[in-house]
Design an enzyme around this catalytic site. Structure first.
Site, PDB file in Angstrom:
ATOM      1  N   HIS A 186       0.809  -1.213   0.000  1.00  0.00           N
ATOM      2  CA  HIS A 186       0.000   0.000   0.000  1.00  0.00           C
ATOM      3  C   HIS A 186       0.842   1.262   0.000  1.00  0.00           C
ATOM      4  O   HIS A 186       0.406   2.299  -0.509  1.00  0.00           O
ATOM      5  CB  HIS A 186      -1.030  -0.032   1.127  1.00  0.00           C
ATOM      6  CG  HIS A 186      -2.173  -0.881   0.724  1.00  0.00           C
ATOM      7  ND1 HIS A 186      -3.107  -0.451  -0.194  1.00  0.00           N
ATOM      8  CD2 HIS A 186      -2.465  -2.151   0.990  1.00  0.00           C
ATOM      9  CE1 HIS A 186      -3.941  -1.428  -0.440  1.00  0.00           C
ATOM     10  NE2 HIS A 186      -3.578  -2.478   0.268  1.00  0.00           N
ATOM     11  N   CYS A 486      -5.605  -4.174 -13.541  1.00  0.00           N
ATOM     12  CA  CYS A 486      -5.710  -3.018 -12.653  1.00  0.00           C
ATOM     13  C   CYS A 486      -4.735  -3.106 -11.492  1.00  0.00           C
ATOM     14  O   CYS A 486      -4.735  -2.276 -10.602  1.00  0.00           O
ATOM     15  CB  CYS A 486      -7.137  -2.842 -12.139  1.00  0.00           C
ATOM     16  SG  CYS A 486      -7.655  -4.190 -11.074  1.00  0.00           S
TER      17      CYS A 486
HETATM   18  C1  PEP Z   1      -4.643  -6.302  -6.885  1.00  0.00           C
HETATM   19  O1  PEP Z   1      -4.620  -7.166  -6.011  1.00  0.00           O
HETATM   20  O2  PEP Z   1      -3.864  -6.301  -7.881  1.00  0.00           O
HETATM   21  C2  PEP Z   1      -5.581  -5.177  -6.806  1.00  0.00           C
HETATM   22  C3  PEP Z   1      -5.725  -4.344  -7.803  1.00  0.00           C
HETATM   23  O3  PEP Z   1      -6.265  -5.020  -5.642  1.00  0.00           O
HETATM   24  P1  PEP Z   1      -5.610  -4.395  -4.290  1.00  0.00           P
HETATM   25  O4  PEP Z   1      -4.235  -3.916  -4.646  1.00  0.00           O
HETATM   26  O5  PEP Z   1      -6.510  -3.316  -3.852  1.00  0.00           O
HETATM   27  O6  PEP Z   1      -5.613  -5.591  -3.400  1.00  0.00           O
END
Ligand code: PEP
Ligand code: MG
Length: 556
Positions: A186, A486
């Site tokens: 994150h 994504c």
């Molecule tokens: C992923 O896991 O690639 C994703 C886009 O979701 P997050 O990063 O919010 O877990």
């Protein structure tokens, strides 16, 4: 002393400034016996620290105004409570150091408050914050939480949790450096969302002293400690050159021979929308709705609150496409009303769609709010579920969308290897796929995305991950449906070309990466991208895949 440290560059650009530490939450001073002759000095130190913290809280309250001012003023009063001061003095008189006396006096007061019923118990967190501030000042260590600074700074942290992010002032953060966290952590996602340079997984980062000047190169992953004036100038020159080159790129995402690959933005809420629009995003490819609710995770937000937040994002892309992900709670993003407490292994637990299927009323409320938010707008709303494991999951989600009367396309995220391997059967239930390569890498390599030491396995260039992307994209092509990416993989310009070559139909990323990806994609034909993808998949390592793609695309 000048030196160069190396981590993983996760958000482009160069930041030069002084470091400020994200303070640790709990500070427990050791209990040592102070000689009687030092008691007076300790009492004065304690008093000075209390006064300084109270003055600082009041000053910050004046700046903030409104409700925040009232809270900060109440905290200043707590700091100066006469009974607390008397207790601190009593403890110092029997041999406590100033910091230990403050720590223990607050603990006694805290216990009293905590047992005194709901309203007072609610003040415990504020009291802990006051205590931590006074103790930190006495110990000469960074203040807990987000740094207090009026000057822009480079934020240094062990790692950043999504909840920390709500408190950061984007105008003050020049860049991030973290010790933990891989390319999909994150910290990395947040840095890209804020458009600030960042380096993660940098061993020893938190040992840099407060106020040290650093130059963070978010492209190369290098952090120069105490860079010379010439080095600073050179880095600024290169960064300005890169920026100028990017400013020339605009329009829809496409290869040099005109194959369209829509470039979409990842957003966490309405606050991220202006940057997405400014970067020329063709829509939103991932709206992480749980980010709206992390600051009060105790209760589900009301349908009206949700409707208003979703509408703000939908309105920003009148004719565009907006892909909203329903709440992805759990693991690194726990929400108390959805996430089971005390799971032995939360990343493999009841998270994402699993938690929503256990709480159908939460899912139904969110889907109804989305339906209402889209009413009367020409936007192309698409709604997807996180952590879909198989066709049963996909069907349950599609049924919930239909029951909520949602006029939208519904899709499944591919974040679990099983979903990539059996994409064909999932596509029998939903209308599109979106590859969440962050979690897909985590689960493919059994490598926790929060652990910096495992960054190698989180590298989205890993050929095994590329194989899974290819499998999902091929299944979608055969079904005549779309398959975007994504996850953070989409924000790496070279990898974006490879993903296009693998058959991915759109790329969604933090807005700041869009110009980089757009200008790289425009340099190559679809055929070149396909050849680069083949070469990358034929490699045996992430580095090998990167080098092979680079070689194909540079025509060597
Ligand atoms: C992923 O896991 O690639 C994703 C886009 O979701 P997050 O990063 O919010 O877990
Ligand atoms: Mg995910």
């Amino acid at each position: 002393m000048q030196k160069t440290l190396r981590g993983v560059g996760v958000s482009h650009g160069v930041a030069i400034g002084q470091v400020r530490h994200m303070g640790t939450a709990v500070l427990e001073p050791t209990a040592t016996q102070i000689p009687a002759e030092e008691a007076e000095r300790e009492r004065a130190r304690a008093q000075q620290a209390v006064d300084a913290v109270a003055a600082d809280l009041i000053a910050r309250g004046n700046l903030a105004g409104g409700e925040a001012q009232a809270v900060l003023e109440a905290q200043a009063l707590m700091a100066q409570d006469p009974e607390l001061a008397a207790d601190v003095a009593r403890r110092i008189a029997v041999g406590s150091s100033a910091e230990r006396a403050v720590y223990d006096a607050f603990a006694a007061y805290r216990a009293l408050l905590a047992s005194a019923g709901e309203y007072l118990a609610g003040r415990v967190a504020d009291l802990d914050d006051v205590r931590n501030r006074i103790v930190a000042r006495l110990m000469g260590v960074p203040m807990p939480g987000v740094p207090d600074s009026d000057e822009p700074y480079v934020l240094l942290a062990r790692d950043l949790a999504p909840a920390d992010t709500a408190l950061l002032d984007p105008a003050l953060v020049l860049g991030f450096v973290t010790e933990e966290g891989g390319p999909t952590s994150h910290s990395a996602i947040l840095a890209r969302a804020m458009g600030v340079p960042a380096v993660v997984a940098l061993p020893g980062a938190t040992e840099l002293a407060e106020g040290t000047t650093v130059a963070v190169d978010g492209s190369s992953g290098e952090v120069l400690v105490e860079p010379s004036a010439e080095q600073q100038q050179e880095l600024r020159r290169v960064a300005a050159e890169r920026k100028a080159a990017l400013a020339g790129s605009s329009g829809p995402g496409r290869t040099s021979d005109g194959h369209l690959v829509p470039l979409l933005a990842n957003v966490g809420g309405p606050a991220d929308v202006p940057a997405a629009v400014a970067a020329g995003a063709e829509g939103v490819g991932l709206f992480r709705t749980e980010f709206l609710f992390l600051d009060d995770s105790a209760k589900a937000p009301s349908e009206d609150t949700q409707t208003a937040a979703y509408r703000q994002v939908l309105e920003a892309f009148p004719e565009g496409r907006v892909v909203v992900r329903v709440l992805d709670a759990g693991a690194d993003k726990p929400l108390d009303f959805l996430t089971p407490a005390d799971e032995p292994n939360p990343a493999l637990g009841v998270r994402g769609l699993r938690a929503l299927l256990d709480h159908p009323e939460v899912l139904a409320t969110q889907l109804r709010a989305l339906a209402r938010a889209a009413e009367g707008l020409p936007v192309h709303l698409e709604v997807m579920a996180p952590m879909v494991a198989d066709r049963t999951d996909a069907r349950a989600f599609a049924d919930a969308c239909r029951e909520a009367g949602l006029h939208a396309k519904f899709g499944a995220m591919v974040e679990i290897p099983s979903a990539a391997l059996r994409a064909r059967s999932i596509l029998a239930e939903v209308e599109f796929l979106s590859l969440g390569t962050n979690d897909l890498a985590q689960y493919t390599f059994a490598a926790d995305r929060q652990v910096g030491a495992l960054a190698r396995l989180q590298d989205p260039w890993q050929p095994a991950l590329l194989d899974l992307v290819a499998a999902a994209a091929e299944a979608a092509r055969a079904a005549g449906k779309s398959c975007g990416v994504c996850g953070e993989a989409a924000s790496d310009p070279l990898l974006a070309c490879v993903l296009t070559g693998l058959g991915v139909t759109s790329l969604s990323m933090g807005s700041a990466s869009i110009p980089y990806v757009r200008s790289m994609l425009a340099k190559f034909t679809l055929d070149q991208c396909r050849r680069a993808a083949e070469a990358a998949r034929a490699a045996d390592s992430a580095e090998g895949a990167r080098a092979a793609a680079q070689q194909v695309l540079s025509g060597e």
